[in-house]
Design a protein around this motif. Structure first.
Motif, PDB file in Angstrom:
ATOM      1  N   ASP A 227       5.668 -61.290 -21.351  1.00 33.07           N
ATOM      2  CA  ASP A 227       5.750 -59.919 -21.816  1.00 33.07           C
ATOM      3  C   ASP A 227       7.359 -59.371 -21.654  1.00 33.07           C
ATOM      4  OD1 ASP A 227       5.320 -57.245 -22.442  1.00 33.07           O
ATOM      5  OD2 ASP A 227       4.473 -56.638 -20.332  1.00 33.07           O
ATOM      6  N   GLU A 228       8.054 -59.237 -22.992  1.00 31.22           N
ATOM      7  CA  GLU A 228       9.441 -58.817 -22.828  1.00 31.22           C
ATOM      8  C   GLU A 228       9.588 -57.394 -22.521  1.00 31.22           C
ATOM      9  OE1 GLU A 228      11.107 -59.927 -26.465  1.00 31.22           O
ATOM     10  OE2 GLU A 228      10.731 -62.000 -26.473  1.00 31.22           O
ATOM     11  N   ALA A 229       8.672 -56.679 -22.573  1.00 31.88           N
ATOM     12  CA  ALA A 229       8.727 -55.283 -22.320  1.00 31.88           C
ATOM     13  C   ALA A 229       8.561 -54.996 -20.749  1.00 31.88           C
ATOM     14  CB  ALA A 229       7.572 -54.382 -23.025  1.00 31.88           C
ATOM     15  N   SER A 230       8.266 -56.013 -19.908  1.00 32.54           N
ATOM     16  CA  SER A 230       7.908 -55.984 -18.390  1.00 32.54           C
ATOM     17  C   SER A 230       7.150 -54.778 -18.157  1.00 32.54           C
ATOM     18  CB  SER A 230       9.328 -55.791 -17.803  1.00 32.54           C
ATOM     19  OG  SER A 230       9.832 -57.066 -18.031  1.00 32.54           O
ATOM     20  N   ASP A 231       6.155 -54.587 -18.973  1.00 29.27           N
ATOM     21  CA  ASP A 231       4.988 -53.295 -18.828  1.00 29.27           C
ATOM     22  C   ASP A 231       4.049 -53.932 -17.878  1.00 29.27           C
ATOM     23  OD1 ASP A 231       3.226 -51.368 -18.830  1.00 29.27           O
ATOM     24  OD2 ASP A 231       3.474 -50.798 -20.991  1.00 29.27           O
TER      25      ASP A 231
ATOM     26  N   ASN B  34       0.202 -54.525 -18.922  1.00 31.28           N
ATOM     27  CA  ASN B  34       0.135 -55.612 -19.798  1.00 31.28           C
ATOM     28  C   ASN B  34      -0.598 -56.889 -19.015  1.00 31.28           C
ATOM     29  OD1 ASN B  34       0.361 -54.260 -22.067  1.00 31.28           O
ATOM     30  ND2 ASN B  34       2.695 -54.976 -22.084  1.00 31.28           N
TER      31      ASN B  34
ATOM     32  N   SER C 293      18.829 -43.868 -21.187  1.00 34.90           N
ATOM     33  CA  SER C 293      17.630 -43.310 -20.326  1.00 34.90           C
ATOM     34  C   SER C 293      17.932 -42.295 -19.478  1.00 34.90           C
ATOM     35  CB  SER C 293      17.432 -44.218 -19.163  1.00 34.90           C
ATOM     36  OG  SER C 293      16.837 -45.606 -19.904  1.00 34.90           O
TER      37      SER C 293
ATOM     38  N   ILE D 137      17.653 -53.852 -19.753  1.00 27.95           N
ATOM     39  CA  ILE D 137      16.298 -53.172 -20.001  1.00 27.95           C
ATOM     40  C   ILE D 137      15.941 -51.972 -20.848  1.00 27.95           C
ATOM     41  CG2 ILE D 137      15.509 -54.976 -18.274  1.00 27.95           C
ATOM     42  CD1 ILE D 137      15.021 -52.697 -16.708  1.00 27.95           C
ATOM     43  N   ALA D 138      17.004 -51.117 -20.605  1.00 30.53           N
ATOM     44  CA  ALA D 138      16.563 -49.925 -21.381  1.00 30.53           C
ATOM     45  C   ALA D 138      17.894 -49.145 -21.713  1.00 30.53           C
ATOM     46  CB  ALA D 138      15.799 -48.911 -20.327  1.00 30.53           C
TER      47      ALA D 138
ATOM     48  N   ALA E 150      17.626 -59.547 -26.680  1.00 26.18           N
ATOM     49  CA  ALA E 150      16.789 -58.358 -26.945  1.00 26.18           C
ATOM     50  C   ALA E 150      17.520 -57.698 -27.984  1.00 26.18           C
ATOM     51  CB  ALA E 150      16.869 -57.709 -25.603  1.00 26.18           C
TER      52      ALA E 150
END
Length: 620
Positions: free
Chosen positions: A159-163, A166, A491, A487-488, A210
């Motif tokens: 999971d590349e989104a690290s959600d 999931n 923000s 990662i973001a 990314a």
């Protein structure tokens, strides 16, 4: 790491969410068995009941990693690698995940096997008396078997989104439709995933780049801000609360940095003028500190309790509400007023903030947005372009690189009484990019994987230089290469979610880092306090002070002035004005100094650079 003699294909997890220390109810908690659970002392009947850390070369540790490696290859590689399913091993658990075994013995010292539980050393059943700690929600969330942990490991690798939504493990998804049914490895899965793990042969590739693009750093607006961006410059800043060493009494005290400068030596040496914090009737002189190792950030250590029993029994009292006259007269018993005043003053300052150097103001809905170049947040001075620690995320170890500091002024147009003036309200937030500490496998030091952040000019040079320093130990010792993973971007983080400044491990926690790596405890620095922790208030906006010195109130002498810049003080000429250094105690301690704060706090970690009073703050 000692590996089994049988030939196995190693497989690697390229990231981890594990944490060795977590925050619960605003206090740090070790993410593993407690001290009582680790105690092997037999009870009165000669029986033992304890947990032991399982070493990587222990058969049980190897057994877990063989099962996880086989399941991971089966899920990600499919039947194309079926011949290696039984010959693959997870090279290491994700960082900060550690395996413990629960041991119970009879009075004769022999191990007692619980009912319906086969205690094995290799192979056998998944269910066993071993527990994997490290899940970021604390020690109660532990994995009992490789099958329990595998869904989480698979999520980490895919999971590349690290959600976390999931992830299908029992910790992330407590409601399970069929908890005992192992995940089936659908054949098309390998064709549709780009897992950041290495498949045999054992050549490890870094994760795919990314799609995120870092935000350019704002340019510094002066020489002092430019200096604070450089690696190895003065660690503490003008206007900050610091712990400082006082040579005359060999004690550490709390003070305000009045000014700092670089002496024009070769190389330049650092010097600080520090005003001790105290009660309103003390007139301690400023003291000179000439070494970074004699200063520590306020958040690096946990403050001790007050010395007066009266203040201990009334924790709701603040510095401004204490009757210092009565305390000094002995009406409330015995104690050390200087110590208690400095601690209470620092706690009060911790919940204040002061914006400085407004850049612009632009219209916003129902008001305007005011943009600033910096903010005094609690004990610290923070610039645009600084990395700061944030509370967000499961682990709480991510960093925000600030690109803007905004005060949103909103005017309430609906007034209860006709003719009343609109009431403005203020909300402060910061924007920037978020980075997470990550690692790549580096089994061959001569052919290192390319770190995405090694030369990125949009990552502060302090972060890059510090990571290069860490990797000089991590690569040969752990066969991993650490880097800052974006990662973001852009923000928005509200002010209460800022823990405080980020400090270089190489400058503040060197000995602790080397010790942690040696003990295989990870390489992401040492836990530090966050703003609001000292007073037990946790996340807070706090009170606004229009001027920085106003936040210190009566804890510093009237007329105290902060001097910005890095220029050294000038000497007085024969007919010139009074020297800037007049009244300064060059010995490093005030003339009337009479207490040692070391008598009231744990400072065992001063020599090794640890950033926390472990003895008083961890729940073991």
């Amino acid at each position: 790491m000692t590996q089994p003699l049988t030939s196995f294909w190693p497989i690697f997890a390229a990231k981890s969410d594990g944490h060795d220390v977590v925050s619960q109810k605003g206090r740090p908690l070790r993410n593993g068995p407690t001290a009582a659970q680790l105690d092997r002392t037999p009870n009165a009947h000669g029986q033992c009941d304890y947990y032991r850390l399982i070493a990587p070369d222990d058969p049980k540790h190897v057994d877990w990693r063989k099962k996880l490696g086989g399941m991971l290859l089966r899920e990600l590689g499919g039947r194309a690698h079926q011949d290696k399913w039984q010959q693959t091993i997870l090279w290491a658990f994700p960082e900060n995940y550690r395996l413990y075994e629960h041991i119970k013995t009879k009075a004769d010292g022999h191990a007692k096997t619980p009912k319906n539980l086969k205690n094995h050393s290799g192979g056998g059943h998944d269910r066993q008396d071993a527990y994997l700690y490290g899940y970021p929600q604390g020690p109660r969330k532990r994995y009992r078997s490789p099958a329990d942990f595998f869904p989480h490991l698979l999520w980490l690798c895919t999971d590349e989104a690290s959600d976390y939504q999931n992830c299908t493990c029992k910790m992330c998804s407590p409601v399970q439709l069929d908890v005992d049914k192992p995940a089936a490895p659908p054949e098309p899965a390998a064709a549709h995933r780009s897992p950041p793990v290495a498949l045999p042969p054992p050549a490890v590739s870094p994760p795919a780049p990314a799609a995120l693009h870092p935000t350019p750093l704002p340019p510094p607006r002066g020489s002092e801000q430019l200096a604070d961006r450089r690696y190895g410059q003065p660690m503490c800043r003008t206007g900050e609360v610091v712990w400082f060493f006082r040579p005359k009494t060999s004690a550490w005290g709390l003070g305000l940095v009045l000014r700092r400068w670089l002496a024009k030596d070769a190389p330049p040496s650092k010097a600080y003028l520090v005003q001790p914090l105290s009660h309103p009737f003390d007139a301690a002189a400023p003291e000179l500190v000439t070494a970074d190792q004699h200063l520590k950030p306020w958040l690096a250590w946990s403050a001790p309790s007050c010395t007066y029993p009266y203040l201990q029994q009334h924790p709701q009292l603040t510095y401004e509400h204490v009757d210092w006259n009565a305390l000094l007269s002995g009406r409330y018993g015995e104690g050390v007023p200087d110590v208690d005043a400095s601690i209470m003053a620092a706690k009060a300052i911790d919940t204040t903030y002061t914006l400085f150097e407004r850049i612009k103001a632009v219209p916003a809905p129902s008001g305007e947005d005011r943009h600033y170049n910096g903010i005094y947040l609690g004990a610290e001075k923070i610039w645009r372009g600084d990395p700061v620690r944030i509370r967000l995320g499961v682990t709480g170890t991510d960093l925000l690189v600030i690109t803007d500091i905004v005060e949103r002024i909103t005017t309430n147009s609906t007034q209860p009484q006709p003719g009343a003036q609109p009431t403005p309200s203020s909300q402060i937030y910061m924007t920037g990019d978020i980075y997470s500490y990550s690692t790549l496998p580096a089994p061959d030091p001569t052919h290192l994987p390319t770190s995405p952040s090694a030369t990125d000019p949009n990552i502060p040079i302090r972060m890059r230089e510090d990571m290069a320093w860490r990797n000089r130990t991590l690569v040969p010792t752990t066969q991993t290469l650490a880097y800052w993973r974006l990662i973001a971007t852009a923000s928005r983080i509200e002010m209460p979610d800022i823990k405080g400044r980020w400090y270089e491990t190489s400058l503040l926690f060197e000995e602790s880092f080397l010790k942690a790596v040696k003990n295989k405890e990870g390489g992401n620095g040492i836990w530090m306090n966050a703003r609001g922790d000292a007073g037990g208030v946790g996340k807070c906006v706090g009170s606004m002070c229009s001027e920085r010195v106003a936040a210190f109130g009566n804890a510093v002498p009237k007329g105290t002035v902060l001097v910005d810049g890095l220029e050294p003080p000038t000497s007085a000429g024969a007919r010139g004005p009074v020297s800037e250094m007049q009244g300064l105690d060059l010995s490093g301690a005030a003339a009337q100094e009479h207490f040692s704060i070391d008598d009231f706090m744990n400072v065992e970690h001063l020599d090794d650079g640890d950033g926390v009073d472990f003895g008083g703050h961890f729940e073991f």
